[in-house]
Every structure is written in C-alpha cells, then in structure tokens.
Write a protein that holds these residues in place. Sequence first.
Motif, PDB file in Angstrom:
ATOM      1  N   GLY A  37       0.820  -1.212   0.000  1.00  0.00           N
ATOM      2  CA  GLY A  37       0.000   0.000   0.000  1.00  0.00           C
ATOM      3  C   GLY A  37       0.849   1.256   0.000  1.00  0.00           C
ATOM      4  N   PHE A  38       1.887   1.271   0.837  1.00  0.00           N
ATOM      5  CA  PHE A  38       2.793   2.426   0.859  1.00  0.00           C
ATOM      6  C   PHE A  38       3.503   2.569  -0.480  1.00  0.00           C
ATOM      7  CE2 PHE A  38       7.098   4.088   1.297  1.00  0.00           C
ATOM      8  CZ  PHE A  38       6.822   5.361   1.790  1.00  0.00           C
ATOM      9  N   ALA A  39       4.008   1.457  -1.002  1.00  0.00           N
ATOM     10  CA  ALA A  39       4.756   1.501  -2.267  1.00  0.00           C
ATOM     11  C   ALA A  39       3.909   2.047  -3.412  1.00  0.00           C
ATOM     12  CB  ALA A  39       5.279   0.109  -2.622  1.00  0.00           C
ATOM     13  N   LEU A  40       2.606   1.760  -3.398  1.00  0.00           N
ATOM     14  CA  LEU A  40       1.736   2.221  -4.478  1.00  0.00           C
ATOM     15  C   LEU A  40       1.259   3.658  -4.299  1.00  0.00           C
ATOM     16  CD1 LEU A  40      -0.371  -1.014  -5.060  1.00  0.00           C
ATOM     17  CD2 LEU A  40       1.586  -0.174  -6.392  1.00  0.00           C
ATOM     18  N   GLU A  41       1.287   4.161  -3.071  1.00  0.00           N
ATOM     19  CA  GLU A  41       0.765   5.505  -2.793  1.00  0.00           C
ATOM     20  C   GLU A  41       1.841   6.553  -2.528  1.00  0.00           C
ATOM     21  OE1 GLU A  41      -2.132   5.201   0.315  1.00  0.00           O
ATOM     22  OE2 GLU A  41      -3.194   3.579  -0.704  1.00  0.00           O
ATOM     23  N   ARG A  54       6.097  -1.111  -9.935  1.00  0.00           N
ATOM     24  CA  ARG A  54       5.881  -2.262 -10.820  1.00  0.00           C
ATOM     25  C   ARG A  54       6.026  -3.567 -10.040  1.00  0.00           C
ATOM     26  NH1 ARG A  54       9.455  -5.297 -12.805  1.00  0.00           N
ATOM     27  NH2 ARG A  54      11.170  -3.819 -12.589  1.00  0.00           N
ATOM     28  N   ILE A  55       7.059  -3.656  -9.240  1.00  0.00           N
ATOM     29  CA  ILE A  55       7.288  -4.846  -8.423  1.00  0.00           C
ATOM     30  C   ILE A  55       6.167  -5.001  -7.399  1.00  0.00           C
ATOM     31  CG2 ILE A  55       8.837  -5.839  -6.689  1.00  0.00           C
ATOM     32  CD1 ILE A  55      11.144  -4.444  -8.305  1.00  0.00           C
ATOM     33  N   ALA A  56       5.736  -3.885  -6.814  1.00  0.00           N
ATOM     34  CA  ALA A  56       4.648  -3.934  -5.828  1.00  0.00           C
ATOM     35  C   ALA A  56       3.360  -4.465  -6.455  1.00  0.00           C
ATOM     36  CB  ALA A  56       4.425  -2.549  -5.226  1.00  0.00           C
TER      37      ALA A  56
END
Length: 96
Positions: free
Chosen positions: A26-30, A56-58
């Motif tokens: 969630g953090f990685a995407l936001e 991309r990896i997330a």
Amino acid sequence: MTDIFDHWPAPLARVSTRHCVALSIGFALEASDEELDGLLLDGETKQPLSAGDVRRIARQHQAAGRTVLPPCDQTNAEGLCVGHPIYQLQEDSQCS
C-alpha cells in the motif's frame, strides 16, 4: 520449518530469531517518487530502484496476493519474513 542447523553435529543452541523488515505494498503504491526513489536496491545488482520500478514490483506482488514486498527468500504467503534462526555454541561445549 527445519534448517541445516537443527541437525548439526556441533553443540549449537538456537538463541534467537531475526526477522527482516518488509515494505507495505500500500505504501509503495501511494508514496511519492521522492519517497520511493532509491529506497530499495535491486537484489542482484545492488543498484537503487526507481520509484517506477518499486511500483511495478509492488503490483506484481499484490497480484500474487501479498500485502508486503517480500524482504527475503523465507516468507509466508503474505510476503512476511518467517524468521532466520540465530545460533551460538553451547557454553558447555568441549569443541576447541
């Protein structure tokens, strides 16, 4: 889970377990590009990953049902580290 040291012939004692820290998908995407750029390293080249690479990896791990980016190769289905045993020689050891 068993590992090689559970059956090691030397008098080793398991004294602790180390757990790796995982990054929330969630953090990685936001997160902003500034927050993500260089936060993680490529596992093979050890070069910093760009924010786009991290996202991309997330997304790949999210599609696999994980909630965190797996920090190591000993993880559960969610992606969390299941632990790495830490051993030391037993004090009454006669080994020299």
